[in-house]
Design a protein around this motif. Sequence first.
Motif, short mmCIF file in Angstrom:
data_model
loop_
_atom_site.label_atom_id
_atom_site.label_comp_id
_atom_site.label_asym_id
_atom_site.label_seq_id
_atom_site.Cartn_x
_atom_site.Cartn_y
_atom_site.Cartn_z
N TRP A 130 -0.29 4.88 -2.09
CA TRP A 130 -0.18 5.57 -0.79
C TRP A 130 0.76 6.77 -0.90
CZ3 TRP A 130 4.45 5.90 2.08
CH2 TRP A 130 5.52 5.17 1.56
N ASP A 131 0.65 7.63 0.09
CA ASP A 131 1.51 8.81 0.19
C ASP A 131 1.77 9.07 1.67
OD1 ASP A 131 3.05 10.92 -0.53
OD2 ASP A 131 1.40 12.26 -1.08
N GLU A 132 2.81 9.78 1.95
CA GLU A 132 3.18 10.05 3.35
C GLU A 132 3.00 11.53 3.67
OE1 GLU A 132 7.16 9.95 6.24
OE2 GLU A 132 7.11 8.76 4.38
N GLU A 133 2.36 11.82 4.80
CA GLU A 133 2.17 13.19 5.27
C GLU A 133 2.58 13.29 6.73
OE1 GLU A 133 -1.86 14.33 4.71
OE2 GLU A 133 -1.82 14.09 2.52
N GLU A 134 3.23 14.39 7.09
CA GLU A 134 3.58 14.62 8.49
C GLU A 134 2.64 15.66 9.06
OE1 GLU A 134 7.43 15.43 11.41
OE2 GLU A 134 7.69 15.21 9.24
N ASN A 135 1.98 15.32 10.16
CA ASN A 135 0.96 16.19 10.73
C ASN A 135 1.17 16.29 12.24
OD1 ASN A 135 -1.31 17.70 11.26
ND2 ASN A 135 -2.71 15.94 11.19
N ASN A 136 1.80 17.39 12.67
CA ASN A 136 2.10 17.60 14.09
C ASN A 136 2.90 16.44 14.67
OD1 ASN A 136 0.74 20.10 14.10
ND2 ASN A 136 -1.21 19.10 14.47
N ASP A 137 2.27 15.66 15.52
CA ASP A 137 2.99 14.58 16.21
C ASP A 137 2.83 13.23 15.52
OD1 ASP A 137 3.76 16.39 18.16
OD2 ASP A 137 1.98 16.02 19.37
N TYR A 138 2.31 13.23 14.30
CA TYR A 138 1.99 11.97 13.62
C TYR A 138 2.63 11.92 12.24
CZ TYR A 138 -1.66 11.20 17.13
OH TYR A 138 -2.34 11.01 18.31
N ILE A 139 2.90 10.70 11.81
CA ILE A 139 3.14 10.42 10.40
C ILE A 139 1.87 9.76 9.88
CG2 ILE A 139 4.45 9.07 8.71
CD1 ILE A 139 6.04 11.35 9.89
N SER A 140 1.27 10.35 8.87
CA SER A 140 0.02 9.82 8.31
C SER A 140 0.32 9.17 6.97
CB SER A 140 -1.01 10.94 8.14
OG SER A 140 -1.38 11.47 9.40
N ILE A 141 -0.03 7.90 6.86
CA ILE A 141 0.10 7.18 5.59
C ILE A 141 -1.26 7.27 4.90
CG2 ILE A 141 0.66 5.00 4.49
CD1 ILE A 141 2.15 4.22 7.05
N LYS A 142 -1.32 8.03 3.82
CA LYS A 142 -2.56 8.24 3.09
C LYS A 142 -2.71 7.14 2.04
CE LYS A 142 -5.04 11.75 0.41
NZ LYS A 142 -4.93 13.10 -0.22
N ILE A 143 -3.64 6.24 2.29
CA ILE A 143 -3.81 5.04 1.45
C ILE A 143 -5.05 5.20 0.57
CG2 ILE A 143 -4.15 2.55 1.47
CD1 ILE A 143 -2.79 2.55 4.24
N PHE A 165 -8.17 5.43 3.31
CA PHE A 165 -8.10 5.90 4.70
C PHE A 165 -6.67 6.35 5.03
CE2 PHE A 165 -6.53 1.63 5.01
CZ PHE A 165 -5.73 1.56 6.14
N TYR A 166 -6.57 7.12 6.08
CA TYR A 166 -5.30 7.53 6.64
C TYR A 166 -4.93 6.58 7.78
CZ TYR A 166 -5.33 12.18 4.39
OH TYR A 166 -5.32 13.21 3.50
N ARG A 167 -3.71 6.10 7.78
CA ARG A 167 -3.20 5.35 8.93
C ARG A 167 -2.28 6.31 9.69
NH1 ARG A 167 -2.07 3.55 13.09
NH2 ARG A 167 -1.10 1.52 13.57
N ASP A 168 -2.78 6.83 10.84
CA ASP A 168 -2.05 7.83 11.62
C ASP A 168 -1.20 7.14 12.69
OD1 ASP A 168 -3.29 9.96 10.23
OD2 ASP A 168 -5.06 9.76 11.51
N THR A 193 -2.18 -4.39 3.42
CA THR A 193 -0.98 -4.81 4.15
C THR A 193 -0.05 -3.61 4.26
OG1 THR A 193 -1.12 -7.10 3.36
CG2 THR A 193 1.02 -6.34 4.20
N ILE A 194 0.25 -3.22 5.49
CA ILE A 194 1.11 -2.07 5.75
C ILE A 194 2.32 -2.55 6.56
CG2 ILE A 194 1.24 0.26 6.74
CD1 ILE A 194 -1.85 0.24 6.74
N SER A 195 3.49 -2.19 6.14
CA SER A 195 4.69 -2.54 6.90
C SER A 195 5.57 -1.31 7.06
CB SER A 195 5.45 -3.68 6.22
OG SER A 195 5.91 -3.29 4.94
N TYR A 196 6.26 -1.26 8.17
CA TYR A 196 7.15 -0.12 8.44
C TYR A 196 8.09 -0.48 9.59
CZ TYR A 196 3.50 0.63 11.96
OH TYR A 196 2.59 0.46 12.98
#
Length: 612
Positions: A81-94, A56-59, A108-111
């Motif tokens: 996981w990978d990181e994507e920037e989409n308009n007003d969001y940072i999407s963590i692609k898990i 899933f994506y964590r937006d 478990t997601i930390s940031y």
Amino acid sequence: MKKLFAIIALCFVLFTLQAESFYIENYDISITVEESRVYRVTENIDMYYTSPSHGFYRDIPVNYDSGFRAILSNIDVNATWDEEENNDYISIKIGDADRLVDGRQHYTISYDYDLGADIYPDYDEFYFNIIGPEWNCNINNVSFNVDFPKPIDRNKIWLTFGEYGSTSQIKYSFDGSRSVSGSLSGLNNNQALTLRVEMDEGYFVGARVPKDYSALGLSITAISAIIVLIILIVLYKKYGVDKPIVIVPRFEPPEGLSPLAVGYIYDSSADDRDFSAMIFYWADKGYIKIEDDNKSFILHKVKDLDSAPDEEKTLFNALFGSRDSLSTKEIASTNLGLILQNKVKPALVRRFSKGEQSLKAKKSERMSNLAAIIAIIFAIVSGIAINIGDMEFAVFCVFINIFYFAICSVLVWSASRKHEISTPLTILFAIIMIVMTLIVTAVTFSFAITVRCTPILVFISCVISSILIAAAAILSQLITKRSAYGQKIVEEILGYREFIEKVEIDQLKTLIDQDPEYYYHNLSYAIALGLEDKWSKKFENLFFTQASWYYSSNPILDYYFYTRMFRRFNSSYTSKLITSGFEGKSSGGSITFSGSSGFSGGGFGGGGGRSW
């Protein structure tokens, strides 16, 4: 019954398409708030996949309309996981593209979530979506704990939940000093859980101060405006200033020009008035006769045009075709309007824009186009400069600026296409331009103003931009110096118009003695120039002679009959010609407020998730 089953099946399919392929059994969030207003967030998610998915994506939202821009860093996930920037969001692609998962999975997601310095002058706040409103799935259980760096006031803690905007509050636990925790069972699709805590001003110390680009934007706008204005003034002085028009009254129209051509040159338009003028012109030249049967006018072709410019032949042939006569009612039912718009007008444009009969100096036209391009470049630069910290708004303001320039250019062209501009028209034009400038300034300022800017600097930038764009539209349209031929023809037309409008009776008597049909030879031109009533009035006390090309069973008593005839003739078909493509004309903020509880989903962070 079958229809009912079909509806139920359709609803099920739609629901299936909308719902995610997972739900969340437990969502536990731990947040440590740093004194520098950095939130260290850890999310433990027990997710249950109802159908196989890669993950899933964590937006997570980072860009807000108010001008806040959060920085997301130190991301860590207990899975691929990978990181994507989409308009007003940072999407963590898990997840893994080569592997499907189903059933229960733990993540478990930390940031670190850095919001930067607080902008409120009287208080600081923590306003955060523990669960964002963009999870399109049920969340069975939510638990959270937020630890603050200093003591907080119990009376300034609010916990809300529900749909976006809800102010429904729920209970929470407070340790009496620095920690707020709580839990909630049964959070439905797109519901949020939001915590807001208000603190005294100065609670957060050493927070990142986001850049204020207002001064930079003003500098770019002002400097580019000065450069553009200098260039446009130089171009205008060199290529846009016509020689003064010398008006000398003349008794006859310019040689070789029909009323259609005279009307087009006079107001840069070929319209219904010019077409009607051609009917009287052809009648006076012996090509047609006009009959009045008391119901409509009937045009009888006497002979074909022997020699005439392309636009006149096209118009004459479109009128009669293979017929020898037609009524004004039949004109209205033809496709003459489209022919006028698509063939006659282009022919006129070609005739007077090329070769020896070009009305404009070619180099002047090229410089006018260059000026318009420079103005559009400034509209783009100023739109970006004013919104330099937010490119999304910058694109919108660029669009507004270009549209504004186009409207101003059309207005200037419309006002200046006649060679004489009356004082009332000039005043009206100035009022319209001022109102438009104020509106565009207000619109661009409302979008450019954010919590991360200096309002007065942004306002000055918007004012400079709006005024310069309007000035550029005016100057670029006025860089249209007449050619030698254009200067000569304009002077002749205006001299002829001056004569029709101001000729004295004694002078007319002399001309009529030389030519008894002098009135009819000039009537068509008077119509094209909008002076038919004044022309007829000149003859009201003179001897009346009926036109040889008109016949009717009713007697004609004065010259005013022909101006009334023009209006009857014109009104009988003009509206339909216009609708068929012919151009006609007449004759003449802040995010939250101190002391409020906030609302669900209105804070920072949160966001949602989606399967892939």
